[in-house]
Motif scaffolding. Structure first.
Motif, short mmCIF file in Angstrom:
data_model
loop_
_atom_site.label_atom_id
_atom_site.label_comp_id
_atom_site.label_asym_id
_atom_site.label_seq_id
_atom_site.Cartn_x
_atom_site.Cartn_y
_atom_site.Cartn_z
N LEU A 43 0.75 -1.27 -0.09
CA LEU A 43 0.02 -0.04 0.00
C LEU A 43 0.86 1.13 0.11
O LEU A 43 0.57 2.34 -0.53
CB LEU A 43 -0.89 -0.08 1.07
N LEU A 44 2.12 1.05 0.87
CA LEU A 44 2.99 2.22 0.66
C LEU A 44 3.38 2.57 -0.57
O LEU A 44 3.58 3.71 -1.28
CB LEU A 44 4.15 2.07 1.88
N ILE A 161 8.40 -1.11 11.40
CA ILE A 161 9.01 -0.36 10.48
C ILE A 161 8.06 0.06 9.23
O ILE A 161 7.97 1.25 9.05
CB ILE A 161 10.11 -1.19 9.81
N VAL A 162 7.10 -1.03 8.71
CA VAL A 162 6.14 -0.52 7.84
C VAL A 162 5.33 0.38 8.32
O VAL A 162 5.06 1.36 7.73
CB VAL A 162 5.43 -1.72 7.38
N LEU A 163 4.72 0.21 9.58
CA LEU A 163 3.71 1.09 9.92
C LEU A 163 4.46 2.35 10.10
O LEU A 163 3.41 3.83 9.92
CB LEU A 163 3.13 0.72 11.15
N ALA A 164 5.66 2.65 10.70
CA ALA A 164 6.27 3.90 10.99
C ALA A 164 6.46 4.83 9.55
O ALA A 164 6.16 5.86 9.32
CB ALA A 164 7.63 3.69 11.56
N LEU A 165 6.68 3.83 8.47
CA LEU A 165 6.90 4.65 7.05
C LEU A 165 5.58 5.02 6.76
O LEU A 165 5.41 5.98 6.01
CB LEU A 165 7.57 3.46 6.14
N SER A 168 3.52 8.77 6.73
CA SER A 168 3.72 9.72 5.63
C SER A 168 2.47 9.86 4.87
O SER A 168 2.25 10.84 4.12
CB SER A 168 4.85 9.35 4.57
N TYR A 169 1.27 8.70 4.81
CA TYR A 169 0.31 9.17 4.33
C TYR A 169 -1.03 8.55 5.17
O TYR A 169 -2.15 8.83 4.54
CB TYR A 169 0.37 8.39 2.76
N ILE A 170 -0.87 7.91 6.31
CA ILE A 170 -2.24 7.43 7.01
C ILE A 170 -2.08 8.23 8.23
O ILE A 170 -1.23 8.37 8.81
CB ILE A 170 -1.98 6.03 7.30
N PRO A 171 -3.51 8.57 8.67
CA PRO A 171 -3.52 9.43 10.03
C PRO A 171 -3.20 8.78 11.18
O PRO A 171 -2.98 7.40 11.23
CB PRO A 171 -5.10 9.61 10.07
#
Length: 201
Positions: A43-44, A161-165, A168-171
């Motif tokens: 999704l990122l 790691i993925v959630l931290a990145l 940049s686009y998810i509240p």
């Protein structure tokens, strides 16, 4: 040579994949509370680079299974075919029915906890017999075996790691619920993997 598979282990792999598919369809796909790992990374990549999840997901999952084969061997791949195939089959079946709780998006905390239970139990049963229903699980199992650490900590690290990145686009509030669900599901997977059933006398 094709590894010999145990019927009981295959049954556990199919049961686990069915529980996982049920939870992902009825909870995660409608709640907006997601897992991290490969799904979150696809999704990122789609958001920032317009790469289709169908392409990135295939490549990332294939890479994870290749790593799993290198580290865990043919038996792992054979059981993973059962678990992964079962997951796809069960998800396709569940999609034919209306969701059991379509309003779950209005209750993100409940979605995070319930979703974690389904993912944790489903994946935990698969991992316990040495199978990975998704690429995330293949990577986690490989890293846990290679570095001799608890699988729950591998899940937590990669998902974080993925959630931290994804900040940049998810509240941030939505990501907080996602972090809760990956924390709970990862710990539950680790518990089920190591749980010792009491043998009858």
């Amino acid at each position: 040579m094709i590894p010999k598979l145990k019927p009981k282990s295959c049954a556990f792999a199919l049961l686990g994949s069915a529980i996982l598919a049920f939870g992902l369809y009825n909870v995660h796909s409608f709640s907006g509370v997601t897992e991290g790992g490969v799904l979150g990374l696809t999704l990122l990549l789609h958001h920032w680079f317009n790469i289709s999840p169908s392409v990135s997901g295939f490549i990332l999952n294939a890479a994870c299974y290749i790593i799993g084969f290198k580290v865990l061997g043919k038996q792992f791949i054979a059981y993973s075919v059962v678990a992964g195939g079962g997951f796809s089959l069960f998800y396709a079946i569940f999609e034919r029915f209306d969701p059991i709780w379509p309003e779950i998006a209005n209750y993100p905390l409940a979605a995070a906890i319930i979703g974690a239970l389904f993912v944790g139990v489903g994946v935990g049963l698969c991992v316990r017999i040495g199978s990975a229903p998704t690429g995330d699980d293949a990577l986690a199992m490989s890293a846990a075996a290679k570095f001799k650490i608890g699988i729950q900590w591998v899940y937590l690290t990669t998902d974080f790691i993925v959630l931290a990145l994804s900040v940049s686009y998810i509240p941030l509030k939505r990501l907080a619920y996602s972090l809760l669900t990956v924390l709970l599901s990862g710990q539950l997977i680790g518990f089920i993997e190591k749980f010792q059933f009491r043998k009858s006398a």
